[in-house]
Write a protein that holds these residues in place. Sequence first.
Motif, PDB file in Angstrom:
ATOM      1  N   TYR A  55       0.874  -1.171   0.000  1.00 32.56           N
ATOM      2  CA  TYR A  55       0.000   0.000   0.000  1.00 32.56           C
ATOM      3  C   TYR A  55       0.910   1.219   0.000  1.00 32.56           C
ATOM      4  O   TYR A  55       1.706   1.416   0.910  1.00 32.56           O
ATOM      5  N   CYS A  56       0.790   2.045  -1.069  1.00 29.91           N
ATOM      6  CA  CYS A  56       1.735   3.146  -1.273  1.00 29.91           C
ATOM      7  C   CYS A  56       1.170   4.464  -0.759  1.00 29.91           C
ATOM      8  O   CYS A  56       0.110   4.907  -1.188  1.00 29.91           O
ATOM      9  N   MET A  57       1.871   5.091   0.170  1.00 28.65           N
ATOM     10  CA  MET A  57       1.438   6.380   0.702  1.00 28.65           C
ATOM     11  C   MET A  57       2.179   7.511  -0.012  1.00 28.65           C
ATOM     12  O   MET A  57       3.143   7.272  -0.726  1.00 28.65           O
ATOM     13  N   ASP A  58       1.754   8.753   0.216  1.00 30.09           N
ATOM     14  CA  ASP A  58       2.242   9.833  -0.654  1.00 30.09           C
ATOM     15  C   ASP A  58       2.305  11.196   0.045  1.00 30.09           C
ATOM     16  O   ASP A  58       2.073  12.220  -0.570  1.00 30.09           O
ATOM     17  N   GLY A  59       2.578  11.242   1.336  1.00 27.52           N
ATOM     18  CA  GLY A  59       2.605  12.549   2.015  1.00 27.52           C
ATOM     19  C   GLY A  59       3.843  13.356   1.668  1.00 27.52           C
ATOM     20  O   GLY A  59       4.864  12.812   1.264  1.00 27.52           O
ATOM     21  N   THR A  60       3.722  14.677   1.794  1.00 26.24           N
ATOM     22  CA  THR A  60       4.900  15.535   1.623  1.00 26.24           C
ATOM     23  C   THR A  60       5.191  16.249   2.934  1.00 26.24           C
ATOM     24  O   THR A  60       4.263  16.663   3.637  1.00 26.24           O
ATOM     25  N   ILE A  61       6.476  16.407   3.234  1.00 29.32           N
ATOM     26  CA  ILE A  61       6.877  17.104   4.458  1.00 29.32           C
ATOM     27  C   ILE A  61       8.033  18.057   4.144  1.00 29.32           C
ATOM     28  O   ILE A  61       8.704  17.893   3.130  1.00 29.32           O
ATOM     29  N   PRO A  62       8.253  19.042   4.997  1.00 29.70           N
ATOM     30  CA  PRO A  62       9.440  19.871   4.812  1.00 29.70           C
ATOM     31  C   PRO A  62      10.686  18.977   4.901  1.00 29.70           C
ATOM     32  O   PRO A  62      10.714  18.052   5.717  1.00 29.70           O
ATOM     33  N   ARG A  63      11.680  19.301   4.076  1.00 27.59           N
ATOM     34  CA  ARG A  63      12.863  18.430   4.006  1.00 27.59           C
ATOM     35  C   ARG A  63      13.537  18.173   5.357  1.00 27.59           C
ATOM     36  O   ARG A  63      13.996  17.072   5.621  1.00 27.59           O
ATOM     37  N   HIS A  64      13.562  19.215   6.211  1.00 28.89           N
ATOM     38  CA  HIS A  64      14.292  19.023   7.471  1.00 28.89           C
ATOM     39  C   HIS A  64      13.560  18.055   8.412  1.00 28.89           C
ATOM     40  O   HIS A  64      14.081  17.682   9.446  1.00 28.89           O
ATOM     41  N   GLN A  65      12.352  17.667   8.048  1.00 27.56           N
ATOM     42  CA  GLN A  65      11.592  16.737   8.886  1.00 27.56           C
ATOM     43  C   GLN A  65      11.756  15.283   8.447  1.00 27.56           C
ATOM     44  O   GLN A  65      11.174  14.382   9.058  1.00 27.56           O
ATOM     45  N   ILE A  66      12.500  15.050   7.363  1.00 28.38           N
ATOM     46  CA  ILE A  66      12.564  13.691   6.806  1.00 28.38           C
ATOM     47  C   ILE A  66      13.041  12.672   7.852  1.00 28.38           C
ATOM     48  O   ILE A  66      12.407  11.639   8.071  1.00 28.38           O
ATOM     49  N   ALA A  67      14.141  13.002   8.533  1.00 32.43           N
ATOM     50  CA  ALA A  67      14.699  12.043   9.491  1.00 32.43           C
ATOM     51  C   ALA A  67      13.687  11.730  10.587  1.00 32.43           C
ATOM     52  O   ALA A  67      13.429  10.562  10.917  1.00 32.43           O
ATOM     53  N   HIS A  68      13.087  12.787  11.121  1.00 30.52           N
ATOM     54  CA  HIS A  68      12.108  12.634  12.199  1.00 30.52           C
ATOM     55  C   HIS A  68      10.932  11.764  11.753  1.00 30.52           C
ATOM     56  O   HIS A  68      10.532  10.820  12.437  1.00 30.52           O
ATOM     57  N   VAL A  69      10.380  12.086  10.595  1.00 27.62           N
ATOM     58  CA  VAL A  69       9.182  11.374  10.146  1.00 27.62           C
ATOM     59  C   VAL A  69       9.522   9.912   9.809  1.00 27.62           C
ATOM     60  O   VAL A  69       8.751   8.999  10.130  1.00 27.62           O
ATOM     61  N   SER A 118      -6.860  28.521   5.044  1.00 24.90           N
ATOM     62  CA  SER A 118      -5.516  28.352   4.474  1.00 24.90           C
ATOM     63  C   SER A 118      -5.527  27.250   3.433  1.00 24.90           C
ATOM     64  O   SER A 118      -6.192  26.228   3.612  1.00 24.90           O
ATOM     65  N   PHE A 119      -4.776  27.463   2.382  1.00 21.76           N
ATOM     66  CA  PHE A 119      -4.659  26.450   1.339  1.00 21.76           C
ATOM     67  C   PHE A 119      -3.208  26.314   0.929  1.00 21.76           C
ATOM     68  O   PHE A 119      -2.429  27.248   1.068  1.00 21.76           O
ATOM     69  N   GLY A 120      -2.877  25.138   0.378  1.00 19.82           N
ATOM     70  CA  GLY A 120      -1.486  24.901   0.005  1.00 19.82           C
ATOM     71  C   GLY A 120      -0.671  24.865   1.274  1.00 19.82           C
ATOM     72  O   GLY A 120      -1.164  24.504   2.339  1.00 19.82           O
ATOM     73  N   GLY A 121       0.592  25.250   1.194  1.00 13.04           N
ATOM     74  CA  GLY A 121       1.428  25.217   2.385  1.00 13.04           C
ATOM     75  C   GLY A 121       2.809  25.714   2.046  1.00 13.04           C
ATOM     76  O   GLY A 121       2.958  26.613   1.209  1.00 13.04           O
ATOM     77  N   GLN A 122       3.799  25.105   2.684  1.00 10.89           N
ATOM     78  CA  GLN A 122       5.164  25.575   2.480  1.00 10.89           C
ATOM     79  C   GLN A 122       5.991  24.576   1.688  1.00 10.89           C
ATOM     80  O   GLN A 122       7.162  24.795   1.442  1.00 10.89           O
ATOM     81  N   VAL A 123       5.378  23.451   1.333  1.00 12.49           N
ATOM     82  CA  VAL A 123       6.115  22.453   0.553  1.00 12.49           C
ATOM     83  C   VAL A 123       5.763  22.593  -0.925  1.00 12.49           C
ATOM     84  O   VAL A 123       4.709  23.091  -1.285  1.00 12.49           O
ATOM     85  N   MET A 124       6.701  22.144  -1.750  1.00 11.55           N
ATOM     86  CA  MET A 124       6.547  22.337  -3.183  1.00 11.55           C
ATOM     87  C   MET A 124       5.455  21.449  -3.779  1.00 11.55           C
ATOM     88  O   MET A 124       4.762  21.827  -4.718  1.00 11.55           O
ATOM     89  N   LYS A 125       5.330  20.247  -3.241  1.00 15.62           N
ATOM     90  CA  LYS A 125       4.366  19.318  -3.811  1.00 15.62           C
ATOM     91  C   LYS A 125       3.194  19.151  -2.878  1.00 15.62           C
ATOM     92  O   LYS A 125       3.369  18.728  -1.749  1.00 15.62           O
TER      93      LYS A 125
END
Lengths: 496, 351
Positions: free
Chosen positions: A349-363, B132-139
């Motif tokens: 099951y493939c998930m697809d969330g996006t996070i700020p880059r500096h959070q990658i390790a934490h997440v 609020s819509f969108g955010g601070q990430v590119m995707k």
Amino acid sequence: MFDDDSDEQRKLKRNAELLFHLRGLLSDTELLTEIEDLRPYECDGLSAYKKLPIAVVIPTTVEQIQQIVNICSRMFIPIVARGAGTGLSGGALPHEMGIILSLARLNKILDVDPLNQTATVQPGVRNISISEAAKPYGLFYAPDPSSQIACSIGGNVAENAGGVHCLKYGLTVHNILQVTLVNADGELLTVGSLALDNIGYDLLALITGSEGMLGIIVEIVVKLKQKPPAINVILAAFNKTEDAANAVSKIIGAGIIPAGLEMMDALAIQAAEDFAQAGYPRDAQAILLCELDGSEERLEFESQQLCDLLNQCGASSIREASSSEEQAKLWAGRKAAFPAVGRLAPDYYCMDGTIPRHQIAHVLNKIGELSDYFDLKVANVFHAGDGNLHPLILYDANQEGEFLKAEQFGEKILQLCVDAGGTITGEHGVGSEKIDSMCYQFSDAEISQFHAIKEAFDPNLILNPEKTIPTLHRCAELGQMHVHDGQLPHPEIPRF
Amino acid sequence: MSTVKQLQQQIQTALDKKSPLFIQGGGSKAFYGNPVDTNNRLITTDYNGIVDYQPSELFVTVKAGTTLIELEQVLAEKQQQLTFEAPIFKKETTIGGVVSAGLSGPRSAYAGSIRDSVLGVKIINGHGEIVSFGGQVMKNVAGYDMSRLMAGSLGTLGLILEVSLKVLPKPEVEMTLMLPCPHEEAIENFNELRQSGLPISASCYIDSEIFVRIAGQKDHLNALIRRHRWKTYDQGDRFWESIRNHTHLFFNHGNMPLWRLSVSPASAINGRLNTDTMIEWGGGVRWVNSNTPANIIVTSAQKKGGHAILFRGAIPGVRTFPTPDPEVLKIHQNLKYKLDPKGIFNPGRIY
Ligand SMILES: Cc1cc2nc3c(=O)[nH]c(=O)nc-3n(C[C@H](O)[C@H](O)[C@H](O)COP(=O)(O)OP(=O)(O)OC[C@H]3O[C@@H](n4cnc5c(N)ncnc54)[C@H](O)[C@@H]3O)c2cc1C
């Protein structure tokens, strides 16, 4: 009992009337109604959700599409558009009271314009075919989802698809100029233009990523990019996932914008290596695959800078591909990663969330903890440069309750992404799948605003209804359940 | 210092009285778009400041009243920049106004326009709610792209409180080349430039000369210039600023209406309009000082796949923006009605 019967009869009558009208318009090969013919359309790339439509239409012309929409609009029949059906969020999942409108036969590249660096294409054209057609002119279409050999450009527009190169070249929304739609009344509507900017509301942006809910996309003008003169692919291995994750922020922070920056964890590396023999170091905890492009001089300078950074960040080994064959081989492992991981378990099951880059390790850490908690393995292979995660949860659908567990795990991951300042979907869309998570990311006022957009385009809600935007009622119910026992979703409550 | 509460209150009052508001930032683009028939102004300039800026995340979140000049300075300190070089007609130009007007400048054709850069917004909507819509990430593809919808909407869909924008590293240096070019050959030369693979960051044809700004590392650019024996222009920075902010003499002829044509970049120049033309964006934007009848100019731009705007100067019976196709207009009206049911935000500003 009596009521049920008459309901059932009304439905049959309605379906018969619909098919009567459609038969007047379409040939036998353009209209499918037998169960065995409908089966291939019962799901998209997210095969855990299945439904059968009343019929599948596969028209050949735009005029036919207009007439089909007209019929459905008059009869309030739901229309679910379908490109190649590779979507991963159940966006093209049929509606049991409606039809599937397949764009597969509108598959022509109408024009490649090397001077303006654009191509005019029909929606059923496969993503990769555009770059192939542009190749003789030294041009390419930049957004390259891993599914690019199969997925359609119409589906890409409908999902605002990304790819491994969107860190530098942008998403679908940045790479299209104009879209022609059949709107909910069956009229043609052209948004955007051949110029570089437009006046009025940015309807092109609204349509991009609208998941088939605002109109049927029947023609697209895409931007083409000049092929870069040179490319460099660098593979860095790490003994600690955290170091790889931190390297991502460091690279971007240093002012390097790679064309692609992908990350894979140990499980994904091993699976990909078994499958594609890309030459990845099997003992690494994580790898980064980094592509730089540009002029020779620039590349030399940037590659050096990048390797220095990777070393500083604790890379255990760094390898620069020395030929285009080797580059292709390194990419082959990444591109085959999904099917490769797919071999590790009966289902994933493939998930697809996006996070700020500096959070990658934490997440990633947290996902590891959740993996233990749910007792389901996870492989991570994702667009690190964009912070776009793709945790692949491994499970066995034949085991009672495992998919439900995988779903719960997935939903927790998405909440984690929202809490980390990100979003529940970076490129796969909400579809049928993440509709509950929308309630977590957005307030009622925000969700109402989405409904307002939908109503402005499709007041009778016939285009891909009940997807993507949850009703406020649904969100309220979910909120209450959260309070009661923290267990979601209850199997007895219908999802859609 | 206005607070969100005060802004929200002003909007609530407007809603209660059904009394339209004219939203204004620095007032530098008051001329752009149809006038709004109200004395009820909502001024954003006091609502300013950087909310969040993380250079390694390549985004900045700012309050709408922040001036573009201040924002660009903050970014420059970290060797970063916005990609779109929006015009600064007055030093008071605010980022809220920039995003709402959606007018991008020289760099945008090569690095991304305003709408390309918008990542997220926080707005007060037509019901007086903060959303609020969108955010601070590119995707981010959760829900419809409401944040890009705000770009270019000229304040007609809500009040932008905050906007998150993509930022990019500043190039080490930029240099300007000057290539002689007869008027008739301008488009052909732009076409060649587009295919040259040069690291172009702006281009402009004026007075039988094409100016091309290239960006990158110093050594690399110098080597390029030597190899091609190009002539460089040492007043490049000043030149681009004058194009960006319309202080160049071309924009100040005074007596003729100024038109902005946005067209398919390789389309031919219209012989009837070519007397006093400046071309930007590799052929995609053509500025014309011209007394040619409006319908001819508008049709000419439409035939070339784009549109024409009456940018400066008044012509009786001619509005800034030409009326779009009926289906497109209908969607505009539906959106406006659905998102601003009481019609309080800048009514009539676009169409
Ligand atoms: C192995 C694998 C890897 C993938 N990798 C990526 C990746 O790297 N990046 C990425 O972004 N995605 C990826 N995907 C997801 C998927 O390929 C994309 O979402 C793609 O854009 C879907 O295109 P499609 O033609 O298959 O659309 P479908 O699945 O048929 O439809 C997707 C949605 O678009 C709507 N739709 C389709 N065509 C039209 C039309 N003409 N008009 C209006 N609405 C329409 C449908 O109703 C549905 O809601 C991957 C999928 C797989 C299976």
